[in-house]
Design a protein around this motif. Sequence first.
Motif, mmCIF file in Angstrom:
data_model
loop_
_atom_site.group_PDB
_atom_site.id
_atom_site.type_symbol
_atom_site.label_atom_id
_atom_site.label_comp_id
_atom_site.label_asym_id
_atom_site.label_seq_id
_atom_site.Cartn_x
_atom_site.Cartn_y
_atom_site.Cartn_z
ATOM 1 N N LEU A 163 -9.912 -0.886 20.167
ATOM 2 C CA LEU A 163 -9.613 0.452 20.697
ATOM 3 C C LEU A 163 -10.743 0.873 21.637
ATOM 4 O O LEU A 163 -11.913 0.874 21.258
ATOM 5 C CB LEU A 163 -9.512 1.426 19.527
ATOM 6 N N TRP A 164 -10.387 1.224 22.850
ATOM 7 C CA TRP A 164 -11.383 1.538 23.863
ATOM 8 C C TRP A 164 -12.083 2.864 23.559
ATOM 9 O O TRP A 164 -11.435 3.843 23.198
ATOM 10 C CB TRP A 164 -10.721 1.606 25.238
ATOM 11 N N GLN A 165 -13.386 2.881 23.650
ATOM 12 C CA GLN A 165 -14.145 4.117 23.468
ATOM 13 C C GLN A 165 -14.589 4.601 24.847
ATOM 14 O O GLN A 165 -15.125 3.822 25.643
ATOM 15 C CB GLN A 165 -15.368 3.876 22.566
ATOM 16 N N GLU A 178 -4.187 -0.613 6.217
ATOM 17 C CA GLU A 178 -4.961 0.195 5.290
ATOM 18 C C GLU A 178 -6.454 -0.114 5.359
ATOM 19 O O GLU A 178 -7.269 0.788 5.366
ATOM 20 C CB GLU A 178 -4.464 -0.013 3.855
ATOM 21 N N ASP A 179 -6.792 -1.375 5.390
ATOM 22 C CA ASP A 179 -8.209 -1.697 5.289
ATOM 23 C C ASP A 179 -8.493 -3.073 5.862
ATOM 24 O O ASP A 179 -7.726 -4.012 5.643
ATOM 25 C CB ASP A 179 -8.638 -1.683 3.811
ATOM 26 N N GLN A 224 -7.376 -3.839 16.544
ATOM 27 C CA GLN A 224 -7.292 -3.630 17.981
ATOM 28 C C GLN A 224 -8.665 -3.224 18.484
ATOM 29 O O GLN A 224 -9.376 -2.471 17.815
ATOM 30 C CB GLN A 224 -6.281 -2.534 18.312
ATOM 31 N N VAL A 281 0.872 -1.177 0.000
ATOM 32 C CA VAL A 281 0.000 0.000 0.000
ATOM 33 C C VAL A 281 0.908 1.227 0.000
ATOM 34 O O VAL A 281 1.856 1.293 0.787
ATOM 35 C CB VAL A 281 -0.891 0.011 1.259
ATOM 36 N N VAL A 335 -10.935 -2.476 15.400
ATOM 37 C CA VAL A 335 -10.675 -1.661 14.215
ATOM 38 C C VAL A 335 -9.194 -1.722 13.843
ATOM 39 O O VAL A 335 -8.374 -2.210 14.609
ATOM 40 C CB VAL A 335 -11.088 -0.195 14.483
ATOM 41 N N ALA A 336 -8.889 -1.184 12.698
ATOM 42 C CA ALA A 336 -7.534 -1.306 12.150
ATOM 43 C C ALA A 336 -6.493 -0.610 13.022
ATOM 44 O O ALA A 336 -6.719 0.477 13.542
ATOM 45 C CB ALA A 336 -7.484 -0.719 10.742
ATOM 46 N N PHE A 337 -5.329 -1.225 13.153
ATOM 47 C CA PHE A 337 -4.155 -0.559 13.693
ATOM 48 C C PHE A 337 -3.752 0.580 12.736
ATOM 49 O O PHE A 337 -4.100 0.553 11.558
ATOM 50 C CB PHE A 337 -2.992 -1.554 13.814
ATOM 51 N N ASP A 386 -20.873 0.397 14.959
ATOM 52 C CA ASP A 386 -19.796 1.385 15.092
ATOM 53 C C ASP A 386 -18.572 1.011 14.258
ATOM 54 O O ASP A 386 -17.525 1.631 14.387
ATOM 55 C CB ASP A 386 -19.401 1.544 16.564
ATOM 56 N N GLY A 387 -18.727 -0.045 13.407
ATOM 57 C CA GLY A 387 -17.608 -0.425 12.561
ATOM 58 C C GLY A 387 -16.661 -1.413 13.216
ATOM 59 O O GLY A 387 -15.686 -1.838 12.598
ATOM 60 N N LYS A 442 -8.499 8.451 6.678
ATOM 61 C CA LYS A 442 -9.462 7.397 6.297
ATOM 62 C C LYS A 442 -9.751 6.500 7.500
ATOM 63 O O LYS A 442 -10.899 6.161 7.783
ATOM 64 C CB LYS A 442 -8.871 6.585 5.138
ATOM 65 N N ARG A 443 -8.701 6.150 8.237
ATOM 66 C CA ARG A 443 -8.895 5.325 9.428
ATOM 67 C C ARG A 443 -9.620 6.099 10.524
ATOM 68 O O ARG A 443 -10.542 5.588 11.165
ATOM 69 C CB ARG A 443 -7.533 4.843 9.927
ATOM 70 N N THR A 448 -13.460 6.264 10.746
ATOM 71 C CA THR A 448 -14.189 5.159 11.388
ATOM 72 C C THR A 448 -13.814 5.026 12.852
ATOM 73 O O THR A 448 -14.664 4.963 13.733
ATOM 74 C CB THR A 448 -13.856 3.823 10.691
ATOM 75 N N VAL A 449 -12.511 5.001 13.090
ATOM 76 C CA VAL A 449 -12.010 4.609 14.409
ATOM 77 C C VAL A 449 -12.304 5.689 15.450
ATOM 78 O O VAL A 449 -12.575 5.387 16.611
ATOM 79 C CB VAL A 449 -10.498 4.343 14.292
ATOM 80 N N ILE A 497 -8.067 -8.289 4.218
ATOM 81 C CA ILE A 497 -7.127 -7.292 4.742
ATOM 82 C C ILE A 497 -6.232 -6.741 3.630
ATOM 83 O O ILE A 497 -5.796 -7.485 2.748
ATOM 84 C CB ILE A 497 -6.238 -7.949 5.826
ATOM 85 N N ARG A 539 -23.512 -3.524 8.635
ATOM 86 C CA ARG A 539 -23.014 -3.313 10.002
ATOM 87 C C ARG A 539 -24.137 -3.618 11.004
ATOM 88 O O ARG A 539 -24.593 -2.716 11.715
ATOM 89 C CB ARG A 539 -22.568 -1.868 10.175
#
Lengths: 537, 537
Positions: B333-335, B361-362, B331, A16, B355-357, B422-423, A25-26, A29-30, B386, B376
Amino acid sequence: MHQQLDAPTRNAANHVALSPLSFLKRAETVYANLPAVTYGDTRRSWRETAARCRSAAAGLAALGVKTGDTVAVLSPNIPELFELHYAVPLLGAVLNTINTRLEPETVAYIIDHSDARLVIADTALAPLLRRAFEINGRDLPVVDITDLPDHAGFGQTTFDDLTAHPPMDWALPQDEWQALALNYTSGTSGRPKGVIYHHRGAYLMAMGTVAGWALPPHPTYLSVVPMFHCNGWNHPWAMAIVGGHIIFTRDIAPAKLLAAMGVHRVTHLGAAPIVLQMLCDSPDARPFDPKIRVLTAGAPPPPAILEKASALGLDVMQVYGLTETYGHISQCLWQEEWDRLPAGARAEKQAQQGVAFPMVEDIRVVDRTTGADVPRDGLTQGEIAIRSNTVMKGYYKNPSATAEAFAGGWFWSGDAAVVHSDGYVQIRDRLKDVIISGGENISSVEVEAVLYRHPAVLAAAVVARPDPKWGESPCAFVELRDGAPLTEAELIAFCRDRIAHFKAPKTVIFGALPKTATGKIQKFVLRAAARDLGPKS
Amino acid sequence: MHQQLDAPTRNAANHVALSPLSFLKRAETVYANLPAVTYGDTRRSWRETAARCRSAAAGLAALGVKTGDTVAVLSPNIPELFELHYAVPLLGAVLNTINTRLEPETVAYIIDHSDARLVIADTALAPLLRRAFEINGRDLPVVDITDLPDHAGFGQTTFDDLTAHPPMDWALPQDEWQALALNYTSGTSGRPKGVIYHHRGAYLMAMGTVAGWALPPHPTYLSVVPMFHCNGWNHPWAMAIVGGHIIFTRDIAPAKLLAAMGVHRVTHLGAAPIVLQMLCDSPDARPFDPKIRVLTAGAPPPPAILEKASALGLDVMQVYGLTETYGHISQCLWQEEWDRLPAGARAEKQAQQGVAFPMVEDIRVVDRTTGADVPRDGLTQGEIAIRSNTVMKGYYKNPSATAEAFAGGWFWSGDAAVVHSDGYVQIRDRLKDVIISGGENISSVEVEAVLYRHPAVLAAAVVARPDPKWGESPCAFVELRDGAPLTEAELIAFCRDRIAHFKAPKTVIFGALPKTATGKIQKFVLRAAARDLGPKS
């Protein structure tokens, strides 16, 4: 069989293009619902911000902006300029942020030299842009940023028209080496040069900044570093990695910044030493708790300023870099053992430019006559040379300057420095600022640091004055605090008590100091003034 | 003129191959005197560690190891294995860390398939290596790691001989795409496949881990994740970026790990859920304060384990990845808003793969029959696909498996997942573990999570059993805590109280569960056992 280790080839899944676009882009969402931007009453989430960037890109595409086009921008630090850091590259176009404090002639030069396809300008800067167009004798399409209702622009469209478009889809550059931004050097002498950044460099700069500054998740970042300087040290891109909340103030008067730092509980900011000094000197300054983490760069901060900043609750890390290196490439990484030093010695350490950021491959200090590294003695000066993916592609339309900057496969900074025994680099001067007196090199920065220790001194700059005996002697230009009484003899004596006598100024001139549009002291003006003084008798 | 934006070309100053070697080169100066490694009485600084890595590389070169050669290693997590993560790539050679818990036949297969040039083996593993050589009918040169005095090796040289060489200079690969490591999949069915990593991927994995895990400067990291799994999730490289202090214990019995966590004030570690469970269940467990930050991966951790870990002061972030993705790529990721949820609901959130590190990229979840993303809705299952620079180059000497894994320019994980509103992605199962009962998909992971909530259950796995009416029905294999009395009917009733009746096991078999060498439950064994049970009558 070994060659099969290299046989599997790149494909869309495993290769990539590195681009800061991926961070937004991340983030879309994140960090969707987390605050991205606050500016006055405007507060937008990362989802909203990402959508606006994609809409602005669609709007620019509708104006005909294509891959490889340059888009010039004249704007203070407000959300629109931040959004353009994503919208323009999303089209594969090149962002050319212009220093808003420049004189019209230089703005005209940059707009012409950059081959800008259009200009996006805050309406408060319309008169500057109008004048630049007049100088060039030709207009370009203009998009107005209508942030201030009482200023009229002369654009054909507005930024709001751009963001009214439906968001375009995400797209990465075909090649991570593709141009991303064009940033003109401050050009303290001669014409500014157009420094080309690429997507790969900005990606690594942002990642390396997160690692090197140890940015936590969701910092609250006050936007002070102008985005027309190295794209705000690439922080607009780094903030998307960690889901930061960026606070914009437009007006960067010390009282405004201090108020924003308190109201929004700012955790991080970057600022030139002069800004730190103004914050420390402001009557509104009250110590911050918890501390605010600050990067400072642009000039080596005098230890006296670092001491004051520390007292104000600013946890300052000195960094060093140039426009050509995307901003900071070295950092004065704190060593725990320094905690035990007295305050003054700690500030001396803090004033070093330090060691490489994580994304930087190599920083050497080289004796250019021999090509060898200088010894780690803290005394011998050499020129800082750099290897990093965060070194520019080159200067736009200037192959000779590019070749010179990259001689021998290193980027030559033009900065004179020493290396301490622990490998920490400390800048002594721009090479041309070194004063050579009786065959000894005198660092103007070192003399200035002593001057700043005097409580009456607000600002100081030291340059060479012709000297019949020594060749050159140090000449200090000093701006005093209001009403502070101080004589030349007193100040020279103050210096002689603190550094080698040959380094103490032989001349002191009191008065306001000339500064560039970016707040840097214009040493070239002072050098001329010192020459005009003639030899010291 | 625009093409001039691309005209300035790459040179040694502005284009540096991305390689994790750069992190150690920097650490050697920047973190020179800080502790890098502690193992029993051995404690080495980053300067010493870097010198040892460069010496080991020189020693390997003296043995004839060259660019592109594969070096196999059989070793537990001790400093030597860590050092080989730099020494081997410094030569441009390829590190093949072999799972020490594998049976001799598979070790023999890997040594043969990897085209290893030599094997570096801890003497405690000499019998395993000897047996593997016998199976292959040929020996390779062997370097002994003589960590345990009471084990005899059969090598021609020792690791200490290697590090006795003068350190070689730093060198980067010519091409960042050059192979760095060869890691064999755990191969729960069929032969393990050789996954090729490159320097670029490991560099970005390490940088992205620092950003995504928000690693602070100088963490104290307990080395638990075996370095033969995805090179310890690439942490050996990430630690050099931040100047971490890595603690090795060799013996990873819960009591030993808990003791090390206390004595060394460990701040960070990574571990499989089964290890977390063992820590939580240990009689030596006392709550840690401050909390220890933990990454967990390898299998979706049951919420019950996450709740216990939290009580023990372990701040667990669930991550997800595969050998093919260098380890973690998503990961949980904590909200912040989750803070307000009750403990059980928090643990449910924490069990998501998220969600992505930052370096990824995706991550999509795709219905492979339509090629479209699943909605979703938290319900519809698809396969995780990935795109990332941290996706393998391919499988060594296996072009057909490589092509299949990369179909359509995505890496297909083989994992079934849903996407929440939430993705956030949540794994339901390995695709082959999905139980299809009466046309409904049943996630074995979901059923297992319920089983783990029962206090008597130590371990549980759910697979499909042929069912005359429904096609398949869930069959649970359950390992009970010592002396816990529980009947099949009681446990089925417990499940029916908590999930849809069709998802509750129709069969429960009590007994010890078969595990792979890496501690993963061998579902393929259980699937066979369930098939052998015949249709549920």
